[in-house]
Design a protein around this motif. Structure first.
Motif, PDB file in Angstrom:
ATOM      1  N   GLU A 128       0.833  -1.208   0.000  1.00  0.00           N
ATOM      2  CA  GLU A 128       0.000   0.000   0.000  1.00  0.00           C
ATOM      3  C   GLU A 128       0.865   1.253   0.000  1.00  0.00           C
ATOM      4  N   GLU A 129       1.904   1.270   0.836  1.00  0.00           N
ATOM      5  CA  GLU A 129       2.784   2.437   0.893  1.00  0.00           C
ATOM      6  C   GLU A 129       3.539   2.616  -0.415  1.00  0.00           C
ATOM      7  N   PHE A 130       3.988   1.484  -0.996  1.00  0.00           N
ATOM      8  CA  PHE A 130       4.719   1.573  -2.269  1.00  0.00           C
ATOM      9  C   PHE A 130       3.828   2.149  -3.366  1.00  0.00           C
ATOM     10  N   LEU A 131       2.574   1.670  -3.457  1.00  0.00           N
ATOM     11  CA  LEU A 131       1.658   2.175  -4.488  1.00  0.00           C
ATOM     12  C   LEU A 131       1.306   3.637  -4.239  1.00  0.00           C
ATOM     13  N   THR A 132       1.280   4.034  -2.982  1.00  0.00           N
ATOM     14  CA  THR A 132       1.014   5.442  -2.681  1.00  0.00           C
ATOM     15  C   THR A 132       2.165   6.315  -3.171  1.00  0.00           C
ATOM     16  N   LEU A 133       3.400   5.823  -2.976  1.00  0.00           N
ATOM     17  CA  LEU A 133       4.571   6.578  -3.422  1.00  0.00           C
ATOM     18  C   LEU A 133       4.828   6.445  -4.915  1.00  0.00           C
ATOM     19  N   ASN A 134       4.350   5.350  -5.499  1.00  0.00           N
ATOM     20  CA  ASN A 134       4.578   5.087  -6.934  1.00  0.00           C
ATOM     21  C   ASN A 134       3.257   4.714  -7.601  1.00  0.00           C
ATOM     22  N   PRO A 135       2.380   5.658  -7.828  1.00  0.00           N
ATOM     23  CA  PRO A 135       1.052   5.340  -8.399  1.00  0.00           C
ATOM     24  C   PRO A 135       1.107   4.815  -9.827  1.00  0.00           C
ATOM     25  N   GLU A 136       2.252   4.966 -10.520  1.00  0.00           N
ATOM     26  CA  GLU A 136       2.338   4.469 -11.902  1.00  0.00           C
ATOM     27  C   GLU A 136       2.298   2.951 -11.976  1.00  0.00           C
ATOM     28  N   HIS A 137       2.460   2.263 -10.824  1.00  0.00           N
ATOM     29  CA  HIS A 137       2.423   0.793 -10.790  1.00  0.00           C
ATOM     30  C   HIS A 137       1.074   0.248 -10.318  1.00  0.00           C
ATOM     31  N   GLN A 138       0.040   1.090 -10.309  1.00  0.00           N
ATOM     32  CA  GLN A 138      -1.265   0.655  -9.821  1.00  0.00           C
ATOM     33  C   GLN A 138      -1.827  -0.507 -10.639  1.00  0.00           C
ATOM     34  N   ASP A 140      -0.143  -2.839 -12.369  1.00  0.00           N
ATOM     35  CA  ASP A 140       0.769  -3.972 -12.577  1.00  0.00           C
ATOM     36  C   ASP A 140       0.209  -5.240 -11.937  1.00  0.00           C
ATOM     37  N   ASP A 141       0.568  -6.386 -12.552  1.00  0.00           N
ATOM     38  CA  ASP A 141       0.197  -7.664 -11.939  1.00  0.00           C
ATOM     39  C   ASP A 141       1.128  -7.966 -10.775  1.00  0.00           C
ATOM     40  N   THR A 142       0.868  -9.092 -10.113  1.00  0.00           N
ATOM     41  CA  THR A 142       1.620  -9.424  -8.897  1.00  0.00           C
ATOM     42  C   THR A 142       3.114  -9.552  -9.172  1.00  0.00           C
ATOM     43  N   HIS A 143       3.465 -10.224 -10.292  1.00  0.00           N
ATOM     44  CA  HIS A 143       4.879 -10.453 -10.614  1.00  0.00           C
ATOM     45  C   HIS A 143       5.598  -9.140 -10.883  1.00  0.00           C
ATOM     46  N   ASN A 144       5.043  -8.329 -11.777  1.00  0.00           N
ATOM     47  CA  ASN A 144       5.694  -7.067 -12.120  1.00  0.00           C
ATOM     48  C   ASN A 144       5.714  -6.102 -10.931  1.00  0.00           C
ATOM     49  N   LEU A 145       4.669  -6.166 -10.097  1.00  0.00           N
ATOM     50  CA  LEU A 145       4.638  -5.305  -8.920  1.00  0.00           C
ATOM     51  C   LEU A 145       5.752  -5.687  -7.946  1.00  0.00           C
TER      52      LEU A 145
END
Length: 220
Positions: A128-138, A140-145
């Motif tokens: 959650e924190e990573f997606l908040t800091l990097n919204p461009e990866h919202q 992405d699938d599990t592997h790429n995330l």
């Protein structure tokens, strides 16, 4: 259902038809013999019996030939059936091997999925924190995330390592500077002691001067 309805092979059906004709002809001959009297048969009846006997012999010969052909056909069918059965057994064994290999591969896949990978124990930033800091990866699938999170962790750790090295270099520089100042102070002490000796040597004898110098230096 009659036997003719069960048997579909043309050769066997022909053999059964000839056998029926032979049976009927035998019944006809037996009926003629039973109805005959002890008197001598007329010429036309003897000819008819001779013709009937020849027909019976011909039918029996035909039955023997058909029987021989049926036996050969049965042997060939048995050989073909044996070959087909062996092929079926081979394919069945191959199928069983494929099932075994499938179970083995599924077990390996499950073991790989449940294997405690090293990255799972890393203290990563929460998703959650990573997606908040990097919204461009919202999206992405599990592997790429996970790859993006690992790359982010790598970049952060490299930056921290760079800062650590810079601080270590500053620490070494400060230690060197402190050592230089300490050496300078020690040199200054020696110079001060020499200055005092030269200054006091004008007013005190040598023995008295040493006592006064030691007391004055340590007091100083």
């Amino acid at each position: 259902m009659t036997i003719q309805g069960i048997i579909t092979d043309p050769a066997l059906r022909e053999c059964l038809a000839v056998a029926d004709r032979t049976r009927l002809l035998c019944h006809q001959i037996l009926t003629t013999i039973e109805s005959a009297t002890g008197a001598e048969l007329p010429e036309d009846e003897r000819i008819e019996r001779s013709r009937t006997q020849k027909q019976l012999n011909a039918l029996l010969t035909q039955i023997k030939g058909l029987h021989r052909a049926a036996i050969m056909s049965a042997r060939e069918a048995k050989e073909v059936t044996g070959e087909v059965r062996r092929e079926v057994d081979r394919l069945h064994l191959q199928l069983q091997n494929l099932y075994y290999e499938q179970r083995h591969l599924r077990g390996e896949i499950t073991a790989c999925r449940e294997f405690p990978h090293q990255y799972t124990s890393l203290p990563l930033v929460s998703e959650e924190e990573f997606l908040t800091l990097n919204p461009e990866h919202q999206g992405d699938d599990t592997h790429n995330l996970m790859i993006a999170r690992l790359n982010n962790e790598k970049a952060v750790r490299e930056e921290l390592e760079k800062q650590r090295k810079e601080l270590l270099a500053k620490k070494q520089a400060l230690i060197a500077e402190n050592k230089k100042r300490k050496d300078d102070l020690a040199s200054l002490d020696e110079q001060l002691k020499k200055f005092i000796i030269e200054a006091y040597s004008k007013y005190f004898p040598e023995g008295v001067l040493a006592i006064h110098l030691n007391a004055s230096f340590y007091t100083f």
